[in-house]
Design an enzyme around this catalytic site. Structure first.
Site, PDB file in Angstrom:
ATOM      1  N   ASP A   1      -7.384  -3.066  -5.844  1.00 34.47           N
ATOM      2  CA  ASP A   1      -7.812  -3.581  -4.549  1.00 34.47           C
ATOM      3  C   ASP A   1      -8.117  -5.063  -4.701  1.00 34.47           C
ATOM      4  O   ASP A   1      -8.156  -5.589  -5.813  1.00 34.47           O
ATOM      5  CB  ASP A   1      -9.046  -2.808  -4.055  1.00 34.47           C
ATOM      6  CG  ASP A   1      -9.369  -3.130  -2.603  1.00 34.47           C
ATOM      7  OD1 ASP A   1      -8.445  -3.173  -1.780  1.00 34.47           O
ATOM      8  OD2 ASP A   1     -10.563  -3.358  -2.303  1.00 34.47           O
TER       9      ASP A   1
ATOM     10  N   TYR B   1     -14.740 -12.125   2.556  1.00 32.56           N
ATOM     11  CA  TYR B   1     -15.376 -10.832   2.303  1.00 32.56           C
ATOM     12  C   TYR B   1     -16.747 -11.010   1.668  1.00 32.56           C
ATOM     13  O   TYR B   1     -17.709 -10.321   2.011  1.00 32.56           O
ATOM     14  CB  TYR B   1     -14.494  -9.918   1.435  1.00 32.56           C
ATOM     15  CG  TYR B   1     -14.574  -8.514   1.950  1.00 32.56           C
ATOM     16  CD1 TYR B   1     -13.691  -8.058   2.923  1.00 32.56           C
ATOM     17  CD2 TYR B   1     -15.602  -7.668   1.558  1.00 32.56           C
ATOM     18  CE1 TYR B   1     -13.803  -6.799   3.462  1.00 32.56           C
ATOM     19  CE2 TYR B   1     -15.734  -6.398   2.089  1.00 32.56           C
ATOM     20  CZ  TYR B   1     -14.829  -5.962   3.040  1.00 32.56           C
ATOM     21  OH  TYR B   1     -14.962  -4.724   3.583  1.00 32.56           O
TER      22      TYR B   1
ATOM     23  N   ARG C   1      -3.336   6.723   0.700  1.00 31.28           N
ATOM     24  CA  ARG C   1      -3.844   7.949   1.332  1.00 31.28           C
ATOM     25  C   ARG C   1      -2.861   8.735   2.182  1.00 31.28           C
ATOM     26  O   ARG C   1      -3.163   9.848   2.582  1.00 31.28           O
ATOM     27  CB  ARG C   1      -5.068   7.613   2.188  1.00 31.28           C
ATOM     28  CG  ARG C   1      -6.298   7.366   1.364  1.00 31.28           C
ATOM     29  CD  ARG C   1      -7.455   6.929   2.220  1.00 31.28           C
ATOM     30  NE  ARG C   1      -7.184   5.607   2.763  1.00 31.28           N
ATOM     31  CZ  ARG C   1      -8.050   4.918   3.481  1.00 31.28           C
ATOM     32  NH1 ARG C   1      -9.225   5.423   3.778  1.00 31.28           N
ATOM     33  NH2 ARG C   1      -7.748   3.721   3.928  1.00 31.28           N
TER      34      ARG C   1
ATOM     35  N   ARG D   1       0.808  -1.224   0.000  1.00 32.65           N
ATOM     36  CA  ARG D   1       0.000   0.000   0.000  1.00 32.65           C
ATOM     37  C   ARG D   1       0.842   1.275   0.000  1.00 32.65           C
ATOM     38  O   ARG D   1       0.487   2.266   0.644  1.00 32.65           O
ATOM     39  CB  ARG D   1      -0.985  -0.012   1.156  1.00 32.65           C
ATOM     40  CG  ARG D   1      -2.383   0.061   0.565  1.00 32.65           C
ATOM     41  CD  ARG D   1      -3.506  -0.351   1.415  1.00 32.65           C
ATOM     42  NE  ARG D   1      -3.490  -1.699   1.905  1.00 32.65           N
ATOM     43  CZ  ARG D   1      -4.320  -2.141   2.818  1.00 32.65           C
ATOM     44  NH1 ARG D   1      -5.204  -1.333   3.333  1.00 32.65           N
ATOM     45  NH2 ARG D   1      -4.278  -3.382   3.202  1.00 32.65           N
TER      46      ARG D   1
ATOM     47  N   ARG E   1      -7.683  11.828  -5.123  1.00 34.98           N
ATOM     48  CA  ARG E   1      -8.785  11.118  -4.455  1.00 34.98           C
ATOM     49  C   ARG E   1      -9.976  12.028  -4.187  1.00 34.98           C
ATOM     50  O   ARG E   1     -11.124  11.590  -4.217  1.00 34.98           O
ATOM     51  CB  ARG E   1      -8.249  10.527  -3.147  1.00 34.98           C
ATOM     52  CG  ARG E   1      -9.259   9.761  -2.336  1.00 34.98           C
ATOM     53  CD  ARG E   1      -9.555   8.407  -2.973  1.00 34.98           C
ATOM     54  NE  ARG E   1     -10.362   7.597  -2.075  1.00 34.98           N
ATOM     55  CZ  ARG E   1     -11.686   7.629  -2.048  1.00 34.98           C
ATOM     56  NH1 ARG E   1     -12.360   8.431  -2.843  1.00 34.98           N
ATOM     57  NH2 ARG E   1     -12.345   6.846  -1.206  1.00 34.98           N
TER      58      ARG E   1
HETATM   59  O1  CP3 Z   1      -0.195  -3.001  -1.641  1.00 37.60           O
HETATM   60  C1  CP3 Z   1      -1.161  -2.598  -2.300  1.00 37.60           C
HETATM   61  O2  CP3 Z   1      -1.354  -1.404  -2.549  1.00 37.60           O
HETATM   62  C2  CP3 Z   1      -2.074  -3.637  -2.869  1.00 37.60           C
HETATM   63  C3  CP3 Z   1      -3.473  -3.238  -3.026  1.00 37.60           C
HETATM   64  C4  CP3 Z   1      -4.371  -3.434  -1.843  1.00 37.60           C
HETATM   65  C5  CP3 Z   1      -5.177  -2.421  -1.284  1.00 37.60           C
HETATM   66  N1  CP3 Z   1      -5.854  -2.972  -0.243  1.00 37.60           N
HETATM   67  C6  CP3 Z   1      -5.249  -1.040  -1.787  1.00 37.60           C
HETATM   68  C7  CP3 Z   1      -6.258  -0.138  -1.218  1.00 37.60           C
HETATM   69  C8  CP3 Z   1      -4.582  -4.603  -1.113  1.00 37.60           C
HETATM   70  C9  CP3 Z   1      -3.935  -5.959  -1.280  1.00 37.60           C
HETATM   71  C10 CP3 Z   1      -5.522  -4.298  -0.106  1.00 37.60           C
HETATM   72  C11 CP3 Z   1      -5.992  -5.265   0.913  1.00 37.60           C
HETATM   73  C12 CP3 Z   1      -7.421  -5.306   1.196  1.00 37.60           C
HETATM   74  N2  CP3 Z   1      -8.349  -4.443   0.733  1.00 37.60           N
HETATM   75  C13 CP3 Z   1      -8.073  -6.253   2.033  1.00 37.60           C
HETATM   76  C14 CP3 Z   1      -7.443  -7.373   2.775  1.00 37.60           C
HETATM   77  C15 CP3 Z   1      -7.076  -6.942   4.179  1.00 37.60           C
HETATM   78  C16 CP3 Z   1      -5.805  -6.147   4.220  1.00 37.60           C
HETATM   79  O3  CP3 Z   1      -5.830  -5.057   4.803  1.00 37.60           O
HETATM   80  O4  CP3 Z   1      -4.802  -6.643   3.715  1.00 37.60           O
HETATM   81  C17 CP3 Z   1      -9.430  -5.916   2.063  1.00 37.60           C
HETATM   82  C18 CP3 Z   1     -10.511  -6.581   2.831  1.00 37.60           C
HETATM   83  C19 CP3 Z   1      -9.581  -4.777   1.242  1.00 37.60           C
HETATM   84  C20 CP3 Z   1     -10.806  -4.031   0.959  1.00 37.60           C
HETATM   85  C21 CP3 Z   1     -10.550  -2.623   1.255  1.00 37.60           C
HETATM   86  N3  CP3 Z   1     -10.176  -1.720   0.286  1.00 37.60           N
HETATM   87  C22 CP3 Z   1     -10.565  -1.965   2.510  1.00 37.60           C
HETATM   88  C23 CP3 Z   1     -10.925  -2.601   3.832  1.00 37.60           C
HETATM   89  C24 CP3 Z   1     -10.229  -0.623   2.264  1.00 37.60           C
HETATM   90  C25 CP3 Z   1     -10.116   0.502   3.245  1.00 37.60           C
HETATM   91  C26 CP3 Z   1     -11.406   1.274   3.278  1.00 37.60           C
HETATM   92  C27 CP3 Z   1     -11.310   2.541   4.130  1.00 37.60           C
HETATM   93  O5  CP3 Z   1     -12.049   3.466   3.800  1.00 37.60           O
HETATM   94  O6  CP3 Z   1     -10.507   2.569   5.063  1.00 37.60           O
HETATM   95  C28 CP3 Z   1      -9.962  -0.504   0.879  1.00 37.60           C
HETATM   96  C29 CP3 Z   1      -9.544   0.690   0.168  1.00 37.60           C
HETATM   97  C30 CP3 Z   1      -8.144   0.648  -0.342  1.00 37.60           C
HETATM   98  N4  CP3 Z   1      -7.497  -0.463  -0.780  1.00 37.60           N
HETATM   99  C31 CP3 Z   1      -7.292   1.770  -0.502  1.00 37.60           C
HETATM  100  C32 CP3 Z   1      -6.110   1.287  -1.082  1.00 37.60           C
HETATM  101  C33 CP3 Z   1      -4.918   2.087  -1.514  1.00 37.60           C
HETATM  102  C34 CP3 Z   1      -7.637   3.196  -0.096  1.00 37.60           C
HETATM  103  C35 CP3 Z   1      -8.570   3.792  -1.082  1.00 37.60           C
HETATM  104  C36 CP3 Z   1      -8.998   5.180  -0.695  1.00 37.60           C
HETATM  105  O7  CP3 Z   1      -9.994   5.347   0.026  1.00 37.60           O
HETATM  106  O8  CP3 Z   1      -8.339   6.133  -1.140  1.00 37.60           O
END
Ligand code: CP3
Length: 340
Positions: free
Chosen positions: A71, A149, A26, A22, A35
């Site tokens: 994601d 999920y 953000r 990640r 964003r």
């Molecule tokens: O390393 C990477 O960047 C790989 C991409 C990746 C993201 N999330 C990018 C992301 C990966 C592998 C994840 C993991 C993920 N995402 C999981 C598995 C649990 C974990 O934390 O490893 C799950 C269940 C998700 C689904 C998801 N997507 C969640 C829970 C969230 C956070 C929501 C929030 O509002 O806090 C996201 C959003 C997300 N995924 C962002 C990114 C960069 C942020 C997007 C944004 O709001 O700007």
């Protein structure tokens, strides 16, 4: 070859490669500026935006690998599960799986028909990074994490519904997991065809299961997915969290490299995985700590890491409160400490 790909292959490198899960996200002001104008899913599905965001941390920190901006959950959407992101809540599945019939309703379209935005973004990133010799990582969720999920419909602490479903409906569970392997496998294959340099399988929630349940309900499907990914010829990183006690079972499920969370020491991980190349495992919250603590724990992680076949990373994704300056300082420090 790149430092990152050499390390994944267990070859000697001139300095330990560094990237962060990640790293595109953000905590970066330039990310938040984009964003503000778009929803998360729009950003993921617009190749030009996804490519730009993928490149942001590379420009700022000079990391050794990019990770494509996406994601884990968009593949679920292509199967017929309604997905949206709610502010302050996170991703929500509108029609979570409750019954075997729900499993049978799920489609398994080829990624080539539904998710080409990510391979397209990979091509755009490559145009900029190939001349610099920096590879881009493609990725997908492991079947267990995706199934959890899809069944919970959102985040969960204990995965109660998921575990009750797999215990109660073992045949439907197998069908669900096979469908997820098909969809995630097709997605990884398309990312490889677009030119990804390596693939990572995220089983972020594997730690919810006991060893017995992991081996019975999750590992066989992860193994199938990793086998599909390896058919592309690319190295595959198998990342899990909360699995310190059964890293041997994780390694047995496959992967050329094991991604380790901050639980076990890398020494322990090396022993439990039979000496596979490792990636990890600094606690991502340390980037918010004073430098003396961040430095001391980085020194510790580097001392515990194998001498070859090692990629520096955090044990889980960077969080929004991460100060960008800490990422810069840490990246420079690891490179300086490990330069031959
Ligand atoms: O390393 C990477 O960047 C790989 C991409 C990746 C993201 N999330 C990018 C992301 C990966 C592998 C994840 C993991 C993920 N995402 C999981 C598995 C649990 C974990 O934390 O490893 C799950 C269940 C998700 C689904 C998801 N997507 C969640 C829970 C969230 C956070 C929501 C929030 O509002 O806090 C996201 C959003 C997300 N995924 C962002 C990114 C960069 C942020 C997007 C944004 O709001 O700007």
């Amino acid at each position: 070859m790149s430092r990152f790909l050499d390390a994944l292959a267990g070859k000697p490198v001139d300095a330990t490669p560094v990237w962060f899960m990640r790293q595109a996200g953000r905590y970066l002001p330039e990310y938040r500026a984009i964003r503000e104008k778009h929803s998360f899913l729009t950003m993921v599905k617009t190749p030009e935006i996804a490519a730009e965001i993928t490149l942001q941390p590379i420009r700022r920190f000079g990391l050794d690998a990019a990770v494509i901006y996406s994601d884990l959950l968009p593949p679920l959407q292509t199967m017929g599960l309604g997905l949206h992101f709610e502010k302050g809540v996170g991703p929500v599945i509108e029609n979570p799986i409750n019954t075997p019939k729900d499993v049978d309703m799920l489609a398994t379209p080829p990624a080539g028909e539904t998710m080409m935005y990510t391979p397209e973004a990979i091509k755009l990133v490559k145009a900029e990074l190939d001349p610099l010799g920096i590879p881009v990582l493609g990725f997908a969720g492991a079947p267990f994490t995706l199934a959890a999920y899809a069944i919970e419909g959102g985040g969960s602490k204990k995965y109660e519904k998921t575990r009750v479903f797999m215990y109660t409906e073992p045949a439907a569970w197998r069908r669900l997991m096979d469908k997820l392997v098909t969809v995630a496998g097709s997605f990884l294959t398309e990312q490889a065809k677009a030119g990804a340099g390596a693939l990572q399988v995220f089983d972020s929630w594997a730690g919810a299961l006991s060893r017995y349940d992991y081996e019975r309900y999750a590992a066989p499907y992860t193994a199938k997915l990793i086998a599909i990914a390896q058919k592309t010829g690319l190295p595959v990183v198998h990342f899990t969290t909360g699995t310190a006690g059964h890293l041997d079972a994780i390694a047995a499920a496959g992967g050329d490299v094991i991604g380790v969370d901050s639980g076990p020491s890398l020494k322990e991980a090396y022993e439990r995985t039979g000496g596979k190349p490792l990636q990890g495992n600094l606690d991502p919250y340390l980037l918010q700590a004073p430098w003396r603590e961040l430095k001391a724990q980085t020194d510790r992680v580097l001392a515990e890491a194998p001498k070859t076949g090692y990629v520096f990373n955090t044990g889980h994704g960077l969080v929004p409160a991460t100060p960008p300056d800490a990422v810069a300082r840490l990246t420079d420090y690891v490179r300086e400490q490990t330069s031959a």
